[in-house]
Scaffold this motif. Structure first.
Motif, mmCIF file in Angstrom:
data_model
loop_
_atom_site.group_PDB
_atom_site.id
_atom_site.type_symbol
_atom_site.label_atom_id
_atom_site.label_comp_id
_atom_site.label_asym_id
_atom_site.label_seq_id
_atom_site.Cartn_x
_atom_site.Cartn_y
_atom_site.Cartn_z
ATOM 1 N N UNK A 9 -71.065 29.541 97.024
ATOM 2 C CA UNK A 9 -70.761 28.289 97.300
ATOM 3 C C UNK A 9 -71.449 27.320 97.980
ATOM 4 N N UNK A 10 -72.398 27.995 99.020
ATOM 5 C CA UNK A 10 -73.304 27.422 99.647
ATOM 6 C C UNK A 10 -74.480 26.961 98.846
ATOM 7 N N UNK A 11 -74.897 27.788 97.953
ATOM 8 C CA UNK A 11 -75.895 27.528 97.058
ATOM 9 C C UNK A 11 -75.346 26.561 96.116
ATOM 10 N N UNK A 12 -74.120 26.264 95.712
ATOM 11 C CA UNK A 12 -73.565 25.338 94.791
ATOM 12 C C UNK A 12 -73.626 23.902 95.573
ATOM 13 N N UNK A 13 -73.531 23.916 96.782
ATOM 14 C CA UNK A 13 -73.633 22.826 97.390
ATOM 15 C C UNK A 13 -74.977 22.194 97.630
ATOM 16 N N UNK A 14 -75.926 23.009 97.835
ATOM 17 C CA UNK A 14 -77.474 22.810 97.848
ATOM 18 C C UNK A 14 -77.785 22.024 96.542
ATOM 19 N N UNK A 15 -77.191 22.893 95.397
ATOM 20 C CA UNK A 15 -77.380 22.356 94.021
ATOM 21 C C UNK A 15 -76.828 20.771 93.974
ATOM 22 N N UNK A 16 -75.807 20.330 94.416
ATOM 23 C CA UNK A 16 -75.233 19.139 94.208
ATOM 24 C C UNK A 16 -76.019 18.127 94.984
ATOM 25 N N UNK A 17 -76.692 18.594 96.077
ATOM 26 C CA UNK A 17 -77.571 17.791 96.765
ATOM 27 C C UNK A 17 -78.663 17.045 96.040
ATOM 28 N N UNK A 18 -79.195 17.527 95.143
ATOM 29 C CA UNK A 18 -80.588 17.207 94.437
ATOM 30 C C UNK A 18 -80.314 15.918 93.848
ATOM 31 N N UNK A 19 -79.206 15.914 92.823
ATOM 32 C CA UNK A 19 -78.716 14.645 92.145
ATOM 33 C C UNK A 19 -78.325 13.590 93.179
ATOM 34 N N UNK A 20 -77.849 13.750 94.037
ATOM 35 C CA UNK A 20 -77.197 12.895 94.973
ATOM 36 C C UNK A 20 -78.606 12.234 95.776
ATOM 37 N N UNK A 21 -79.632 12.910 96.206
ATOM 38 C CA UNK A 21 -80.439 12.276 96.674
ATOM 39 C C UNK A 21 -81.227 11.699 95.667
#
Length: 295
Positions: A9-21
């Motif tokens: 889930x930590x990896x998933x959270x980092x994954x959502x970070x890219x499009x939000x940035x």
């Protein structure tokens, strides 16, 4: 199983970070604002939670070591953001995702123990899946040497972060560990990007909202989950599980940015998911075989 899920889930959270940035950049925010605000918001939220939920104090020596781990986290984010200035996002993320094999190699060097067949097989599948999912096999690829170096440094720094987070002050409460890790990241980002925009009064509503979102996705959630999960699953396994970041990044880009993934990229995502599952499946097979032998 629970701790593996937390790291996943930590990896998933980092994954959502890219499009939000990317959305933050599209709104007019600058890299220095995004980098510093991400870590500062995360630090503020985690510190508030710690003050409310934990009364245990940590020694300066342990706190300092955790802050150094946070510096490696801050370096990983900074190098990756800088690499995006000269590399296509798909190429930069493929290079950055080499932390999968780097993390396993670092663990092997530190422990002086070669990784098992399941980890080795998992890394090979992951590297192939990452290359496919990143779109690097499609079209003509032009590489900038500085960009490649920065993305590689990002992967190296991130693999060190996972290694440190799984070995430093592991007997301390996860929330306390998280606060000191993010403190190191804040200090590093403030050193590289002094928050002049705060002094100049350039704090906008957009910056606050994006700061909260990016702080949660890139700081609070993954830092806490990794602080809790990595000591239990080990740095090598953690780097494999964190590969969930790329499939989620592609999904988030499709939903939030309207970017479409090719068939080859989707096949790469399936390979990544398969690579992540290999160690878990192998572990269950061994456990089941051992139970049958006992009976």
């Amino acid at each position: 199983m629970l701790y593996m899920l937390l790291v996943l889930l930590a990896g998933c959270s980092f994954g959502l970070l890219s499009p939000v940035v990317k959305l933050a950049y599209n709104s007019g925010l600058q890299p220095d604002q995004v980098v510093f605000t991400q870590f500062f918001m995360a630090w503020a939220m985690l510190t508030t939670i710690m003050l409310v939920t934990s009364r245990k104090r940590m020694g300066y020596k342990k706190a300092g070591k955790l802050a150094l781990a946070g510096v490696s986290n801050g370096m990983a984010g900074l190098f990756f953001f800088l690499s995006l200035q000269t590399l296509p996002a798909s190429i930069a993320i493929v290079i950055m995702f080499q932390f999968t094999w780097m993390g396993v190699l670092l663990e092997a060097i530190v422990d002086k123990k070669w990784p098992g067949k399941e980890k080795f097989s998992s890394v090979l599948v992951l590297v192939l899946g990452i290359v496919m999912a990143g779109g690097i096999l499609e079209g003509e690829v032009k590489l900038d040497l500085i960009g490649v170096l920065l993305a590689t440094l990002s992967a190296f720094a991130y693999s060190f972060y996972i290694l440190f987070s799984g070995r430093v002050a592991t007997n301390e409460p996860p929330i306390n560990r998280s606060v000191w890790i993010i403190t190191g990241a804040v200090l590093f980002s403030a050193f590289i990007y002094p928050p002049k925009f705060i002094i100049e009064g350039q704090i906008t509503t957009s910056l606050i909202w994006f700061g909260l979102g990016i702080g949660l996705l890139g700081g609070v959630i993954p830092t806490f989950l990794l602080a809790k999960g990595v000591p239990q699953v080990g740095p090598g396994m953690a780097t494999i599980l964190c590969s969930s970041e790329l499939p989620v990044a592609l999904l988030g880009s499709a939903l939030l940015l309207g970017e479409r993934a090719s068939i080859l990229q989707l096949l790469g995502v399936l390979l990544i998911l398969f690579g992540i599952a290999i160690p878990y499946v192998a572990s269950n097979i061994k456990k089941h075989s051992g139970q049958l032998t006992e009976h």
